[in-house]
Design an enzyme around this catalytic site. Structure first.
Site, PDB file in Angstrom:
ATOM      1  N   ASN A  96       0.821  -1.218   0.000  1.00 15.15           N
ATOM      2  CA  ASN A  96       0.000   0.000   0.000  1.00 15.15           C
ATOM      3  C   ASN A  96       0.854   1.266   0.000  1.00 15.15           C
ATOM      4  O   ASN A  96       0.783   2.107   0.885  1.00 15.15           O
ATOM      5  CB  ASN A  96      -0.947   0.007   1.206  1.00 15.15           C
ATOM      6  CG  ASN A  96      -0.195  -0.012   2.532  1.00 15.15           C
ATOM      7  OD1 ASN A  96       0.874  -0.610   2.642  1.00 15.15           O
ATOM      8  ND2 ASN A  96      -0.760   0.626   3.541  1.00 15.15           N
ATOM      9  N   ASN A 279      -8.880  -1.123  11.233  1.00 18.69           N
ATOM     10  CA  ASN A 279      -9.683  -1.924  10.315  1.00 18.69           C
ATOM     11  C   ASN A 279      -9.049  -3.308  10.175  1.00 18.69           C
ATOM     12  O   ASN A 279      -7.917  -3.390   9.690  1.00 18.69           O
ATOM     13  CB  ASN A 279      -9.742  -1.224   8.957  1.00 18.69           C
ATOM     14  CG  ASN A 279     -10.707  -1.877   7.996  1.00 18.69           C
ATOM     15  OD1 ASN A 279     -11.585  -2.630   8.394  1.00 18.69           O
ATOM     16  ND2 ASN A 279     -10.558  -1.595   6.710  1.00 18.69           N
ATOM     17  N   ASP A 306       0.174  -5.812  12.489  1.00 14.70           N
ATOM     18  CA  ASP A 306      -0.559  -4.999  11.512  1.00 14.70           C
ATOM     19  C   ASP A 306      -0.081  -3.550  11.584  1.00 14.70           C
ATOM     20  O   ASP A 306      -0.875  -2.598  11.552  1.00 14.70           O
ATOM     21  CB  ASP A 306      -2.065  -5.088  11.732  1.00 14.70           C
ATOM     22  CG  ASP A 306      -2.860  -4.784  10.460  1.00 14.70           C
ATOM     23  OD1 ASP A 306      -2.275  -4.880   9.367  1.00 14.70           O
ATOM     24  OD2 ASP A 306      -4.049  -4.440  10.558  1.00 14.70           O
ATOM     25  N   GLY A 325      -5.772   2.745  11.224  1.00 17.36           N
ATOM     26  CA  GLY A 325      -4.475   2.124  11.403  1.00 17.36           C
ATOM     27  C   GLY A 325      -3.775   2.502  12.693  1.00 17.36           C
ATOM     28  O   GLY A 325      -3.964   3.596  13.235  1.00 17.36           O
TER      29      GLY A 325
END
Length: 416
Positions: A96, A279, A306, A325
């Site tokens: 990303n 998320n 994450d 995030g």
């Protein structure tokens, strides 16, 4: 790199020295001797630390660094430094960035930037071009360039036929396809867990159903295609049940859970702190209990920090408009060690490598030194001073964590 580690408790179930306190002699990046006491006849660097424990190097299956394009959030250089100081010897890097990592040249760029680091960077290529869920990216070319898996980070594959084709195509070369579990038509504009907390705070909710429906769909597609699927960061009890049943059917399925989804419930949202906007969203204690059970019985294969650095401009705004995030590398061990026993924590942190095409390096004489050094018994309040990342958006700020990471020995380098 030559080093003598003194008086370390070895935690590695695959080693004959498991649960024993020993010295370890490492020469030119390999473990050459393990014994109760080793004399430093060659005057090597000695490592002697309080309550020192050593395990195989830890692996994280989902981190974001930002570079290229979002260097203000994080760079590859500092991201790998952060991973090393957090105890991770290898990390799978998400695509990303800007531009999205969706070609063999992009994979080569990442690997070139990560050369000569103690931490091994494992690039994940985008599953679809520009991660827009329309056309498949250059999967085979990226695999040959070094991609370990394919994923559109936090973006679901809305077209089931596209995922079917991806699973079929990637199975020709053993490619691992990742599918983010959310049905967007069900979740709508929901940004937190749909429950009592979201209702009382007036925040739009996304129900467990949105995740479970997508997981069920993906498992049907996997059963049909016979491919190889990884479902990242599940967060609901329903997802655990569905994947447990799929494993009973012997489907080639793996999954992960984010450490913050094991530690924090949606009740922390009461203060509207955007560091808790993640998320999938933080769920309820019932979901946490099911996720922990899934880890203990092997339904869930691995945990991930994450780690997702977000700039202050995208976090220090109204909750509705804040980016999703949290960073998580620095807090990963201390948070997980709060939830599980140290033995289970280390077992989980060292799992997942083979799924992403990497070799485990047991703590045995003659093996490559791929080690994490830590003290499992300290407790401290996690503060901004503990953060190495450029971005400071941690959901664990102020939380009491258990265990301190000293550093790593990996790739013939030592970081303490």
């Amino acid at each position: 790199m030559n080093v003598l580690i003194k008086t370390a408790t070895i935690l590695d179930a695959s080693s004959q020295f498991h649960n024993q306190t020993c010295d370890l002699l490492i020469e030119k990046g390999k473990i050459t001797k393990i014994a109760k006491s080793i004399k430093n006849t060659n005057n090597y660097k000695e490592v002697s630390l309080d309550n020192l424990h050593v395990s195989q190097g830890w692996f994280d299956s989902s981190v974001c660094f930002g570079e290229p394009g979002f260097e203000d959030r994080e760079t590859i250089e500092n991201g790998l430094k952060t991973a090393a100081k957090s105890g991770f010897t290898s990390v799978a890097l998400q695509a990303n960035t800007n531009p999205i990592i969706d070609s063999n040249a992009d994979i080569a760029f990442l690997l070139s930037k990560a050369q000569n680091h103690a931490v091994t960077l494992l690039p994940i290529g985008a599953l679809t071009k520009n991660s827009d869920s329309v056309d498949l990216a250059e999967l085979f070319d990226m695999k040959n360039a070094g991609a370990v898996a394919f994923s559109d980070y936090k973006k679901p594959i809305t077209n089931p036929n596209l995922l079917k084709i991806a699973l079929q195509y990637a199975s020709n070369f053993g490619g691992l396809v990742c599918s983010f579990p959310i049905e967007t038509k069900i979740s709508g504009k929901g940004m937190v867990n749909e429950e009592l907390t979201s209702t009382s705070l007036g925040l739009k909710g996304s129900p467990n159903l949105a995740e479970a429906m997508q997981v069920a769909r993906d498992l049907f597609l996997l059963e049909y295609t016979g491919g190889k699927l990884h479902i990242p960061t599940i967060s609901t009890a329903e997802s655990v049940d569905l994947i447990r049943e799929a494993k009973r059917k012997k489907l080639d399925i793996s999954c992960s859970v984010a450490i913050h989804n094991l530690s924090l419930t949606d009740q922390v949202l009461v203060g509207f702190d955007t560091n808790y906007k993640v998320n999938p969203p933080l769920r309820t204690q019932k979901d946490i209990d099911a996720l922990i059970d899934g880890l203990k019985d092997g339904t869930i294969d691995m945990v991930t920090s994450d780690h997702n650095p977000i700039s202050i401009e995208d976090k220090n705004i109204e909750f509705d408009h804040a980016a999703y995030g949290t960073i998580g590398l620095e807090s990963a061990f201390g948070a997980l060690n709060n939830v599980l026993s140290t033995k289970k924590t280390i077992q989980i942190l060292t799992k997942g490598k083979t799924r992403f095409g990497q070799k485990n390096n047991p703590i045995k004489e003659g093996e490559i030194a791929d080690l994490t050094l830590f003290n499992p018994n300290t407790t401290y309040a996690f503060a901004e001073s503990n953060i190495v990342s450029k971005s400071k958006n941690s959901a664990f700020l102020g939380e009491t964590l258990k265990g301190t990471v000293y550093g790593i020995i990996s790739n013939n380098k030592i970081v303490l």
